[in-house]
Structures are given as C-alpha cells and as structure tokens.
Design a protein around this motif. Structure first.
Motif, mmCIF file in Angstrom:
data_model
loop_
_atom_site.group_PDB
_atom_site.id
_atom_site.type_symbol
_atom_site.label_atom_id
_atom_site.label_comp_id
_atom_site.label_asym_id
_atom_site.label_seq_id
_atom_site.Cartn_x
_atom_site.Cartn_y
_atom_site.Cartn_z
ATOM 1 N N ARG B 75 61.599 -13.704 -22.575
ATOM 2 C CA ARG B 75 60.400 -14.184 -21.888
ATOM 3 C C ARG B 75 60.837 -15.067 -20.726
ATOM 4 N N SER B 76 60.157 -14.901 -19.591
ATOM 5 C CA SER B 76 60.546 -15.681 -18.422
ATOM 6 C C SER B 76 59.735 -16.968 -18.352
ATOM 7 N N PHE B 81 63.097 -24.639 -10.184
ATOM 8 C CA PHE B 81 64.483 -24.323 -9.828
ATOM 9 C C PHE B 81 64.766 -22.824 -9.878
ATOM 10 N N GLY B 82 63.777 -22.052 -10.298
ATOM 11 C CA GLY B 82 63.972 -20.617 -10.435
ATOM 12 C C GLY B 82 63.472 -20.167 -11.801
ATOM 13 N N GLU B 156 69.815 -12.151 -17.515
ATOM 14 C CA GLU B 156 70.599 -13.355 -17.233
ATOM 15 C C GLU B 156 69.823 -14.275 -16.298
ATOM 16 N N THR B 157 69.845 -15.560 -16.622
ATOM 17 C CA THR B 157 69.158 -16.536 -15.774
ATOM 18 C C THR B 157 69.996 -16.819 -14.540
ATOM 19 N N ARG B 158 69.411 -16.644 -13.377
ATOM 20 C CA ARG B 158 70.107 -16.978 -12.124
ATOM 21 C C ARG B 158 69.246 -17.933 -11.330
ATOM 22 N N LEU B 159 69.627 -19.188 -11.352
ATOM 23 C CA LEU B 159 68.826 -20.173 -10.635
ATOM 24 C C LEU B 159 69.271 -20.266 -9.180
ATOM 25 N N VAL B 163 71.852 -25.859 -8.682
ATOM 26 C CA VAL B 163 71.612 -25.928 -10.126
ATOM 27 C C VAL B 163 72.149 -24.696 -10.860
ATOM 28 N N ALA B 164 72.548 -23.665 -10.083
ATOM 29 C CA ALA B 164 73.139 -22.499 -10.726
ATOM 30 C C ALA B 164 74.474 -22.865 -11.385
#
Lengths: 164, 428
Positions: B75-76, B81-82, B156-159, B163-164
């Motif tokens: 879930r997104s 920040f993204g 995969e979370t890519r901010l 902050v990445a």
C-alpha cells in the motif's frame, strides 16, 4: 420550468427545483425503468447514468443537472425498440425474479461495460456491490453481465487465485 | 605555516572523528536470518493477545493493499518527501519478515532498523512503538509469525532528494526518537496510564492528529493540535478540540468501538478504518485510550459547556446560499433534516459533527464527495458518494451552506481548493 436532457431528448418540466430526478422521470416523463426502492440512496433500484456514471436518481435534485445528460434503462435500447445488449443478456440468463432491482442492475452494469468490456470477475462484483437484490438472483445477475460482456466482444476475466 | 598545517590537521582530524561518529550512529549490523518459527511454537493465549494489539495499532491499515492479501504490504502512503510503500509483514521468508528473529523484530519496532541493518523510514511509526512494553512486542511477534505467509514483493520506496539516503535517518532518530517505555504518572489512574501508554505507543494516535515539522517528525510542542493526513484533516484531541458536545470517556469509548457517536458523528476517512479495527481490539484497552483522551480534552470548550441544542440557522443559510439550499433539500434532507427517518434512529445532527466546526473544509468536502461506509458497530445506513451527482461548484456551495446553517463560525476560505484537492484524489 426546468430543462433536462434524458436519453438524448430535451424536456421542460414544471416541478420544484429540489424534486428528485427519479420523480421527474417517472411522474413527468413516464420513464418507469428506474424504480423507487428506498429513496435514501441505499438500494440502487433507481440507478441512472449521469454523464455516463451511475448515480442514485432519488438523490439527484433536478436543479443540479443543468446541462448534464441523463440516460435511463429506456435509453439503452435502440431507436427501433430492440432492447440493449444487457437487457437481452439478463433475459437470456433469466436473471429477474421479482425484477424490482433489475433496471438498476442493468444500468449500473452498462456503466462498467462501456468503460471496459474485459473486466475481472472481482471488478464486476465490486462495481455492482452498491445495488441490492433481495430475491437472491445474484449469481444469475453476474452470469448475465458475463454474457453481455461476451456479446460486446469482450468477456469477464477470471483472475486465478494467487498462491497463498 | 606550521600553525596552518596544524589547523588543517586539526580540521581533518575533527572531520574524520565526526565521520566515524556519524558512521557509528548510522551503521547497524545485520541480524542473522533465522528459520521462520513454527506457528505451533507460540502459545495460543499470546497469539490472541497479539491479535488484539495488532487491531489496536491497525497494522493492517497500512500494510494491506488488497483485502484478500492481509499484511502483504504494497500500500502506498503519500508523504511530503515522496511515496512510501508499506512492507510485507507476513512471515514469508523471501518477501516478508519470515527470517526475522524476535530480536530483529524488536529492533525494528523500537529503533526503526530492519533485520538487514537498513534504516526504516519513520512513516513506520517506530517513534511510537518504541514505547510498547516487552510483553506487547512479544505478543505482536507471535501473532505476525502465525499469519499465513504471502509471497508479495512490495514496490521499492524511492524518495526524492537527500532523504533517499537512508543513513541520514540516524540523525532524525537522534533528534526525534525518544526510546523506551514512558514513565507512569503516579498521580493518574491505572486506566489513564495504560491509555497513555497505548495511545502514545502501539495505537500511534499522534501519527495523524499531531502536526509534523519540516523533518516529518511530530512536533511534540503541538501534540494533538490536529493535522492534515492524506487529504483528510485529523482534528485536535486536546484543549483545542472544536467538538460541540463534551467528549467524555464513555462517549469516546462508544465512538472508538463502533465508529458512531450519537453525540458527535460517524467516523470518516482513515478514522473509519481505525474504528473498524478498534472494534476488534480488547475492550479494556480501548476504554483506557478513551479515558486518556477525555482527560486531554478536559479543558476544551465543550468540556466546560456541553451544548445540547443543535444549531440550525436554516433561514440565514438559505438567504446566503439559495442554490445550495435547494441541493440540500433534494439530496441531503431525506436523511439529515431534523425529523428525517435516519434522525429518528439516534443519528447525530450535522451541527454536532467536527467536520463543520474545524477551520478548513477538507473533511466536509470529502465526506460529501466520497460518502461514508457503514460504521463498524450498529447496522444502519451508509452515506452515498455525491462526487458523480454534484459538480465541483455544487459541492463547494453545499459545503458553504452547511457551515452557515449548522455553525455560527465564519465562512471557510479554502472550499475551492479542498474540492479540487478531493477531485484530484491523490492525497497530496
């Protein structure tokens, strides 16, 4: 007088502006496809299409319509009177028992199949969920929608259960 | 020259030392993967306790993307920040937390470090979970490890931007993570203390109801002042509560357990999901949370005066918004007008709900457009969505009419933006 466009025809009706669209359809225009079920936006028997989207006509004040286009069950038939694809499919599957919910079911299903003739079985169920049937012909209703999707050159995709 | 070299040497040494220190703070070892524990290795009682705590914290709320695949993640969550994607927390060895030992789970819950040593983003509220007791964490571990393993790799979370780089979170933790359980307050009842421990801990209420600073951390100096989350406004739960009727512990308890308060409103948006989860939590725990928040709101205006008479300025509102008055009569009155069938069933008048009382229109607009699912507790009507019935201008006019009719507060200035925001529907 309030102007509204139903099934491609413009009508002038002399009603209070807060009159629900459902009453105007049935009482003023003699379009009796949409049914009065609960009058509270809970059952879906009054479903019509508003600019292609299914809405409860019992909760649409006629003054809210302005230039937006209404389509009812009657509007799904051809001008020569041939019933629409969904109506034919519902008849073929004998999906009606008492029949009270069927007009709403057909109209709501129409909105889905106009957008996507290849929905998944889950999408069909989720899409029809707001409309209630108390006779219990749900399985026939689902079969009728599957049949209509095929008649339109698509079909309902069964999504295989994923591995747990 | 010598002095210059010394200075340069000194700076180099200091830089090296701070880098080393930063590395020491930011670096965490991997914890060895273990075989997924056998479900039968956990005591049944512990598993049930864990389930009740998981409902209290609504783990499934963020960690479930599809209803048929509970806790499998994906879930997104839209953040400034993204977009962050929730992890799969089923005991699947490949894609979930099946190889996480009890120690690895504990470190993630309390310090925000994944089993492999990577920093988790604080969208996962470990800054709250750090307050959970050992027993609670153990029970949660037992419950999670006895769920069906579902193979599902979350995106995969890519901010965006700096902050990445996850090791920076070590700095965030230094500033904002107060580790460990909270000291009980001996002056308060045991219910209050349990309520605080749960609300500040596993239930992580501040995650939505406390505004965040520019680092995305909750601003403790404004605890429970109310905040925007995913396009919904979570109202204040302290002396600033705009409630019309007094929030007593009994009323809060009923609301939290059923999603409907006859003296306030039905739970909307994300809070609807929270109440559906709380309906399955331990009753005493929910009761304790109610006691805690009733005390936080004991200085709110409604606590001093419980206003029984529901405000209804029908004529004023009709004169100010004649078109919207017609829309209300045709679309809303059948349920919400005094005397309507739904109002005979003990549903609260619109004047008692918080959405019309707060100083932004977001919740009112979203409820009109998206409707409300049936509450968790009593059987009864659900509110249909009006997004396809009313156009943007009509939704806005209706919101303005409701504000004018059922409150004596100044008109909202953000209605247009709130409608556009809700129509866009991306929660940003």
């Amino acid at each position: 007088m309030i102007a509204l466009t139903v099934n491609g025809e413009t009508h002038q009706v002399d009603v209070d502006p807060d009159t629900p669209l459902l009453y105007v359809l049935r009482n003023e225009l003699a379009l009796n496809g949409a049914k009065f079920g609960c009058g509270l936006g809970q059952c879906g028997a009054c479903t019509v299409l508003l600019d292609g989207k299914p809405v409860y006509s019992c909760l649409v004040p006629v003054a809210a319509l302005r230039t937006r286009k209404v389509r009812t069950l009657e509007g799904l038939a051809s001008p020569d009177g041939t019933p629409g694809v969904l109506s034919i499919a519902f008849e073929a599957e004998q999906a009606a028992q008492c029949g009270y919910c069927i007009a709403g079911m057909i109209v709501r299903a129409q909105a889905l199949l106009e957008r996507n003739t290849r929905p998944t079985a889950d999408e069909v169920r989720a899409h029809l969920a707001p409309n209630l049937c108390r006779c219990g012909t749900h399985m026939r209703i689902l079969r009728a929608v599957h049949r209509a999707a095929e008649m339109m050159g698509g079909g309902v995709r069964a999504v295989a259960e994923r591995e747990p | 020259m010598v002095r210059g070299t010394r200075l340069a040497g000194g700076i180099a040494l200091a830089t090296a030392a701070s880098l080393l220190l930063a590395f020491a703070i930011a670096w965490h070892p991997e914890i060895e993967p273990t075989m997924p524990p056998s479900p039968s290795s956990f005591a049944r009682k512990l598993v049930i306790e864990g389930e009740q705590l998981a409902k209290l914290g609504n783990c499934a709320g963020c960690h479930t993307a599809e209803p048929g695949r509970p806790l499998a993640g994906g879930r997104s969550l839209a953040t400034p920040f993204g977009t962050i994607f929730a992890a799969n927390i089923t005991p699947d060895a490949e894609t979930g937390i099946g190889t996480w030992s009890r120690a690895a789970f504990d470190r993630a819950m309390r310090r925000g470090i994944a089993r492999n040593g990577k920093h988790l983003y604080p969208a996962f509220p470990y800054d709250h979970f750090t307050h959970a007791s050992d027993g609670d964490v153990e029970a949660l571990y037992a419950w999670l490890m006895t769920r069906p393993a579902i193979a599902s790799r979350a995106p995969e979370t890519r901010l965006d931007g700096v902050v990445a780089f996850r090791p920076l979170i070590a700095g965030w933790n230094l500033l904002f993570l107060g580790e460990g359980p909270l000291e009980p307050d001996p002056a308060r009842s045991s219910d209050w203390n349990r309520g605080r421990a749960l609300a500040e801990g596993l239930a992580h209420c501040g995650g939505c109801h406390t505004p965040r600073n520019r680092f995305g951390a909750e601003d403790r100096s404004r605890a429970y002042d109310g905040a925007m989350v995913e396009g919904w406004y979570a109202p204040p739960l302290n002396a600033r509560s705009p409630a019309v009727r007094r929030w007593t512990a009994d009323r809060l308890h009923l609301y939290l357990r059923t999603g409907l308060s006859p003296t306030h409103a039905a739970a909307a948006g994300p809070m609807g999901d929270v109440t559906r989860a709380l309906a399955q939590a331990r009753d005493e725990d929910v009761r304790a949370i109610a006691v805690y928040f009733a005390s936080l709101m004991s200085q709110a205006p409604a606590a001093r005066q419980d206003q029984h008479d529901a405000m209804d300025r029908q004529l004023v509102a009709q004169q100010a918004h004649p078109e919207a008055a017609v829309l209300f009569a045709g679309a809303c009155a059948v349920c919400h007008e005094p005397g309507a069938p739904m109002m005979q069933q003990g549903r609260p008048p619109l004047a008692w709900g918080t959405p019309l009382q707060v100083d932004n229109a977001h919740d009112t607009v979203r409820i009109i457009m998206e409707g409300l699912a049936s509450p968790a507790g009593p059987a009864g009507p659900a509110m249909p969505a009006f997004a396809d019935i009313l156009d943007d201008g009509q939704v806005g006019a209706l919101a303005a009419y409701l504000r004018a009719r059922f409150t004596d507060k100044p008109p909202w200035s953000d209605i247009g933006a709130a409608v556009a925001h809700a129509r866009r529907g991306d929660g940003k």
